[in-house]
Motif scaffolding. Sequence first.
Motif, PDB file in Angstrom:
ATOM      1  N   LEU A  76       7.983   3.563  -8.029  1.00  0.00           N
ATOM      2  CA  LEU A  76       7.755   4.317  -9.257  1.00  0.00           C
ATOM      3  C   LEU A  76       7.926   5.817  -9.031  1.00  0.00           C
ATOM      4  CD1 LEU A  76       4.679   2.404 -10.706  1.00  0.00           C
ATOM      5  CD2 LEU A  76       7.057   2.277 -11.475  1.00  0.00           C
ATOM      6  N   GLU A  77       7.448   6.310  -7.906  1.00  0.00           N
ATOM      7  CA  GLU A  77       7.643   7.730  -7.584  1.00  0.00           C
ATOM      8  C   GLU A  77       9.116   8.082  -7.486  1.00  0.00           C
ATOM      9  OE1 GLU A  77       4.707  10.279  -5.159  1.00  0.00           O
ATOM     10  OE2 GLU A  77       4.859   8.385  -4.083  1.00  0.00           O
ATOM     11  N   VAL A  80      10.755   7.952 -11.171  1.00  0.00           N
ATOM     12  CA  VAL A  80      10.450   9.044 -12.086  1.00  0.00           C
ATOM     13  C   VAL A  80      11.115  10.336 -11.615  1.00  0.00           C
ATOM     14  CG1 VAL A  80       8.277   9.835 -11.038  1.00  0.00           C
ATOM     15  CG2 VAL A  80       8.615  10.089 -13.485  1.00  0.00           C
ATOM     16  N   ASP A  81      11.221  10.541 -10.318  1.00  0.00           N
ATOM     17  CA  ASP A  81      11.890  11.751  -9.843  1.00  0.00           C
ATOM     18  C   ASP A  81      13.384  11.690 -10.112  1.00  0.00           C
ATOM     19  OD1 ASP A  81      11.318  14.332  -8.360  1.00  0.00           O
ATOM     20  OD2 ASP A  81      12.963  13.541  -7.154  1.00  0.00           O
ATOM     21  N   LEU A 111      12.643  12.588 -20.569  1.00  0.00           N
ATOM     22  CA  LEU A 111      11.374  11.860 -20.606  1.00  0.00           C
ATOM     23  C   LEU A 111      11.266  11.008 -21.863  1.00  0.00           C
ATOM     24  CD1 LEU A 111       8.961  14.605 -19.225  1.00  0.00           C
ATOM     25  CD2 LEU A 111       9.775  12.560 -18.032  1.00  0.00           C
ATOM     26  N   HIS A 114      13.281   7.871 -21.416  1.00  0.00           N
ATOM     27  CA  HIS A 114      12.652   6.926 -20.488  1.00  0.00           C
ATOM     28  C   HIS A 114      11.132   7.015 -20.674  1.00  0.00           C
ATOM     29  CE1 HIS A 114      16.560   6.616 -18.407  1.00  0.00           C
ATOM     30  NE2 HIS A 114      16.609   7.940 -18.502  1.00  0.00           N
ATOM     31  N   TRP A 116       8.584   5.376 -20.123  1.00  0.00           N
ATOM     32  CA  TRP A 116       7.694   4.967 -19.038  1.00  0.00           C
ATOM     33  C   TRP A 116       7.466   6.117 -18.052  1.00  0.00           C
ATOM     34  CZ3 TRP A 116      10.338   5.717 -14.559  1.00  0.00           C
ATOM     35  CH2 TRP A 116      11.722   5.706 -14.640  1.00  0.00           C
ATOM     36  N   ALA A 117       8.431   7.046 -17.971  1.00  0.00           N
ATOM     37  CA  ALA A 117       8.359   8.121 -16.975  1.00  0.00           C
ATOM     38  C   ALA A 117       7.181   9.069 -17.220  1.00  0.00           C
ATOM     39  CB  ALA A 117       9.674   8.886 -16.919  1.00  0.00           C
ATOM     40  N   LEU A 120       3.883   7.878 -15.998  1.00  0.00           N
ATOM     41  CA  LEU A 120       3.666   7.964 -14.557  1.00  0.00           C
ATOM     42  C   LEU A 120       3.238   9.356 -14.109  1.00  0.00           C
ATOM     43  CD1 LEU A 120       6.677   5.875 -13.239  1.00  0.00           C
ATOM     44  CD2 LEU A 120       4.273   5.220 -13.283  1.00  0.00           C
ATOM     45  N   LEU A 121       3.631  10.378 -14.867  1.00  0.00           N
ATOM     46  CA  LEU A 121       3.297  11.738 -14.457  1.00  0.00           C
ATOM     47  C   LEU A 121       1.794  11.999 -14.518  1.00  0.00           C
ATOM     48  CD1 LEU A 121       6.191  13.765 -16.118  1.00  0.00           C
ATOM     49  CD2 LEU A 121       5.924  13.109 -13.715  1.00  0.00           C
ATOM     50  N   TYR A 131      11.658  17.119  -9.172  1.00  0.00           N
ATOM     51  CA  TYR A 131      10.537  17.778  -9.861  1.00  0.00           C
ATOM     52  C   TYR A 131      10.319  19.171  -9.285  1.00  0.00           C
ATOM     53  CZ  TYR A 131       6.085  18.225 -12.338  1.00  0.00           C
ATOM     54  OH  TYR A 131       5.075  18.648 -13.169  1.00  0.00           O
TER      55      TYR A 131
END
Length: 235
Positions: A76-77, A80-81, A111, A114, A116-117, A120-121, A131
């Motif tokens: 996931l990290e 998202v990056d 964002l 997506h 879902w991103a 996660l933040l 990021y």
Amino acid sequence: MARAANDKTVLGSVWLREEPERTRAPLSREDIVETAIKVLDRDGLEQLSMRRMAVELGTAATSALYWRIANKNDLLELAVDAVIGGALVETDEGDWRDQLTALAQAAYGVLADHPWAPQLLASHAGLGPNYQAYTERVLGVLNSAGFKGVHLDAAVSAVIHYVVGAAVTDAAWTATVRRSALTERDWPTAAGDQLGVEPDTLAAYLSRDDLAGPAARFQSGLRAILIGLRPRQLR
């Protein structure tokens, strides 16, 4: 008693560990992340699992998955990056407010594409290279504009926190509609009575294409923030 960290989980972030050495495995880390983003876009955050990823990648690639990426949090990290990388747009034209507008719109756009991103933040720190590069771009624009010291830090936070906060709020609405199993057209009608809001008003509030929708609200809020910022040093 707290569990001791091992070499696959130490420091709590994939970005604070060495990437596994290259092997003859058929998939790279980038291949796996690209597939994860497709799954997340299609099925949502709740449906992603390492087992689902193994199915998506195929039996032959299962060992490569676990060799390249230790667990779901790491995946996931990385995902998202990768998405944030789409916000690294050129900002050569206009004054510093124009440049910040371009950066903010780009981040909000990826964002929103997506949803879902941004979820996660709230739980995965922005330690990834994209990021960090995005933050450096915002900082560079403000520094060149004359922001210094504590006020520079405050201005960077104001811009980035606004972008992330707006995206998180929008993503929460998107997740609510997704969980209902209703379409974006039907949900406002079904939920309007419960919320005491006219369905047309609620539909407009949620539509990215409507002048009363989240994209328009984001633009208005961003203008208010940028107008309020002034290059000066806080003491």
